[in-house]
Design an enzyme around this catalytic site. Structure first.
Site, PDB file in Angstrom:
ATOM      1  N   GLU A 242     -29.936 -12.683  30.513  1.00 46.65           N
ATOM      2  CA  GLU A 242     -28.979 -13.971  30.210  1.00 46.65           C
ATOM      3  C   GLU A 242     -29.850 -15.248  29.544  1.00 46.65           C
ATOM      4  O   GLU A 242     -30.665 -15.856  30.498  1.00 46.65           O
ATOM      5  CB  GLU A 242     -28.021 -14.482  31.552  1.00 46.65           C
ATOM      6  CG  GLU A 242     -26.973 -15.377  31.184  1.00 46.65           C
ATOM      7  CD  GLU A 242     -26.088 -15.846  32.239  1.00 46.65           C
ATOM      8  OE1 GLU A 242     -24.971 -16.269  31.939  1.00 46.65           O
ATOM      9  OE2 GLU A 242     -26.771 -15.889  33.497  1.00 46.65           O
TER      10      GLU A 242
ATOM     11  N   GLU B 123     -19.149 -16.026  41.569  1.00 41.22           N
ATOM     12  CA  GLU B 123     -18.811 -15.943  39.959  1.00 41.22           C
ATOM     13  C   GLU B 123     -20.500 -16.149  39.327  1.00 41.22           C
ATOM     14  O   GLU B 123     -20.636 -17.472  39.043  1.00 41.22           O
ATOM     15  CB  GLU B 123     -17.919 -16.831  39.565  1.00 41.22           C
ATOM     16  CG  GLU B 123     -17.193 -16.409  38.344  1.00 41.22           C
ATOM     17  CD  GLU B 123     -17.944 -17.074  36.874  1.00 41.22           C
ATOM     18  OE1 GLU B 123     -18.819 -15.810  36.373  1.00 41.22           O
ATOM     19  OE2 GLU B 123     -18.058 -18.174  36.498  1.00 41.22           O
TER      20      GLU B 123
ATOM     21  N   LYS C 104     -20.492 -29.355  46.714  1.00 42.80           N
ATOM     22  CA  LYS C 104     -21.553 -29.797  45.904  1.00 42.80           C
ATOM     23  C   LYS C 104     -21.638 -29.510  44.468  1.00 42.80           C
ATOM     24  O   LYS C 104     -21.724 -28.375  43.966  1.00 42.80           O
ATOM     25  CB  LYS C 104     -22.728 -29.005  46.628  1.00 42.80           C
ATOM     26  CG  LYS C 104     -24.088 -29.981  46.085  1.00 42.80           C
ATOM     27  CD  LYS C 104     -25.371 -29.105  46.361  1.00 42.80           C
ATOM     28  CE  LYS C 104     -25.756 -28.200  45.110  1.00 42.80           C
ATOM     29  NZ  LYS C 104     -26.026 -28.916  43.970  1.00 42.80           N
TER      30      LYS C 104
ATOM     31  N   CYS D 228     -20.225 -18.905  30.431  1.00 45.34           N
ATOM     32  CA  CYS D 228     -20.513 -17.803  31.009  1.00 45.34           C
ATOM     33  C   CYS D 228     -20.152 -16.400  30.208  1.00 45.34           C
ATOM     34  O   CYS D 228     -20.407 -15.441  30.236  1.00 45.34           O
ATOM     35  CB  CYS D 228     -20.529 -17.493  32.427  1.00 45.34           C
ATOM     36  SG  CYS D 228     -18.720 -17.977  32.712  1.00 45.34           S
TER      37      CYS D 228
END
Length: 480
Positions: A384, A248, A173, A282
């Site tokens: 973040e 991750e 997906k 990231c």
């Protein structure tokens, strides 16, 4: 208007319920295609196709699998221009970046694992005079692969390629935010002659299509890249089912600059490590720590360069900063900039939405933003943001900067700038990060393990680590 299709059992098909989501060009703010709003029924069809294809694919031999992966890589190379344009329109990133990084890396992922599976060795252990043990590694079955929006085809292929190389079939997906190149990959796989059911791509929302993949009893392993909070929810479903998990997740990466660094090289690279892909990688170094003797020099030079960065139409060759991926994400980033001011930060440059003219008048653009004067424990330095925002903080000693660098819940990547070799090793070994770059950034060798510590993830991707994840080891002991 183009309707993206699912790729199930070798065919491009509409979602069962004929429901679609808007796909928005972030540079214009306009809907330009429609995405399948798939549900558990679509996932069920994909899993069945993958399950049926698994016996033949897992036993066809590594040479056959390698040839097909290389054929897919060839077709990605041949369609570089089309794929790069699609990636830029879908994601908002500069076309030049998609051409030079995203699409070539997707091709490299398939080539690397086409070769890697042919060099993937297992182990043998000899017990003198008693027995020999050898480890057999086999494909697990149907792999569920869920990828993010920031590097769409790049990270999508990084999961699919090792899974297929190892002999698994896949139900994947892509993110519903940037689905276009995954759809184009479907067409490439058909052209390459990939057997029906080996790869299935189901588009849709995470809580519907993604969740259906994660909780399906016939999907024994899940590889996910995305936000930490989503990773927690995914793990809560998969762990009680004893699925293999690779997660991750997020990062809040420190960039540690010592006074003895190569200043010009450091400055040029730090611009890139701060704002590449609008800071939506990231691995970007969003917390910049500068040793006090060069703090003012760095601040002046860095801000001068950032202020010259051109924010504009991603399709313009002069553009260095494109649009962030969506309006909700733009509002999130702007909210953090406001929070930074409330926490006592001073905006040195940027800090605002950028309004363009013409076709991009409705786009989602943010000026690259530099902030100083914040405590290292404040929310701006702990959470973040995933946008074009960095903070500057001076430090006086290794001990102090290590305390600040390690103060977050994340531990994905770090960058260290120094010409002192002993210090480079010493500091690198004490930073709680899965990846540490010294005097460079994003210098990637595909053979190396990739992943983070703490809430930045579980497990490692890349290299033979990925092939180990996508296989099940079995020890066979034979008495002599």
């Amino acid at each position: 208007m183009l309707k993206i299709e699912n790729y199930i059992n070798g065919e491009l098909v509409a979602p069962i319920d004929q429901q679609y989501l808007d796909n928005i060009n972030p540079a214009t703010g306009q809907v330009y295609s429609l995405i399948p709003d798939s549900n558990a029924g679509d996932v069920e069809k994909a899993v069945k196709a993958a399950k049926d294809a698994f016996p033949d694919w897992s036993t066809c031999g590594i040479d056959t699998r390698a040839k097909l992966l290389n054929k897919i890589a060839d077709l990605i190379d041949q369609n570089l221009e089309e794929l790069a344009l699609a990636e830029s329109i879908d994601n908002g990133k500069p076309l030049s970046l998609a051409k030079s990084v995203d699409i070539p890396r997707a091709s490299s992922n398939f080539r690397f694992y086409a070769s890697g599976i042919q060099h993937f060795a297992s182990e043998a252990h000899f017990m003198e005079g008693t027995a020999i043990n050898y480890t057999k590694r086999s494909a697990v079955g149907v792999a569920g692969c869920i990828s993010p929006w920031n590097l769409p085809l790049y990270l999508f292929s990084w999961k699919i390629a090792p899974a297929l190389a190892a002999g698994n079939t896949v139900v994947a997906k892509p993110t519903e935010v940037t689905p276009m190149t995954a759809y184009l990959l479907s067409k490439i796989c058909i052209e390459a002659g990939l057997p029906n059911g080996v790869l299935n791509i189901v588009h849709g929302l995470g809580h519907k299509a993604g969740q259906a993949i994660v909780e399906h009893k016939d999907v024994p392993l899940i590889s996910f890249t995305g936000g930490t909070e989503t990773g927690k929810k995914l793990a809560a479903t998969a762990a009680p089912m004893f699925k293999k998990l690779s997660l991750e997740l997020g990062g809040k990466n420190p960039n540690i600059i010592f006074a003895d660094c190569d200043f010009d090289d450091m400055l040029k690279t730090t611009i890139r490590s701060s704002f590449a892909n609008q800071g939506q990688i990231c691995l970007c170094g969003s917390r910049i720590f500068i040793e006090r003797p060069i703090y003012e020099k760095f601040k002046k030079a860095f801000v001068e360069k950032v202020e010259k960065m051109h924010v504009g139409d991603p399709l313009d060759a002069n553009t260095k900063m494109g649009a962030v991926v969506s309006e909700p994400h733009m509002n999130k980033v702007l909210g953090y900039i406001k929070l930074a001011q409330e926490e006592g930060g001073t905006i040195l440059c940027g800090g605002n939405q950028v309004s363009l003219q013409g076709d991009c008048a409705g786009g989602f653009f943010i000026a690259p933003t530099v902030i100083e004067g914040l405590d290292y424990q404040c929310r701006t330095n702990q959470e973040e943001i995933f946008g074009p925002v960095v903070t500057l903080t001076p430090f006086d000693s290794e001990e102090e900067v290590l305390t600040m660098a390690n103060a977050t819940a994340y531990g994905l990547a770090a960058t260290i700038w120094t010409q002192d070799l002993k210090r480079a090793h010493r500091v690198a070994h004490q930073v709680k990060s899965g990846i540490v770059w010294v005097n460079c950034w994003l210098l990637r060798d595909l053979r190396t393990p990739f992943g983070g510590m703490k809430q930045s993830g579980v497990g490692r991707e890349g290299g033979f680590e990925a092939l180990r994840f996508f296989t099940e080891p079995q020890n066979v002991c034979i008495k002599l």
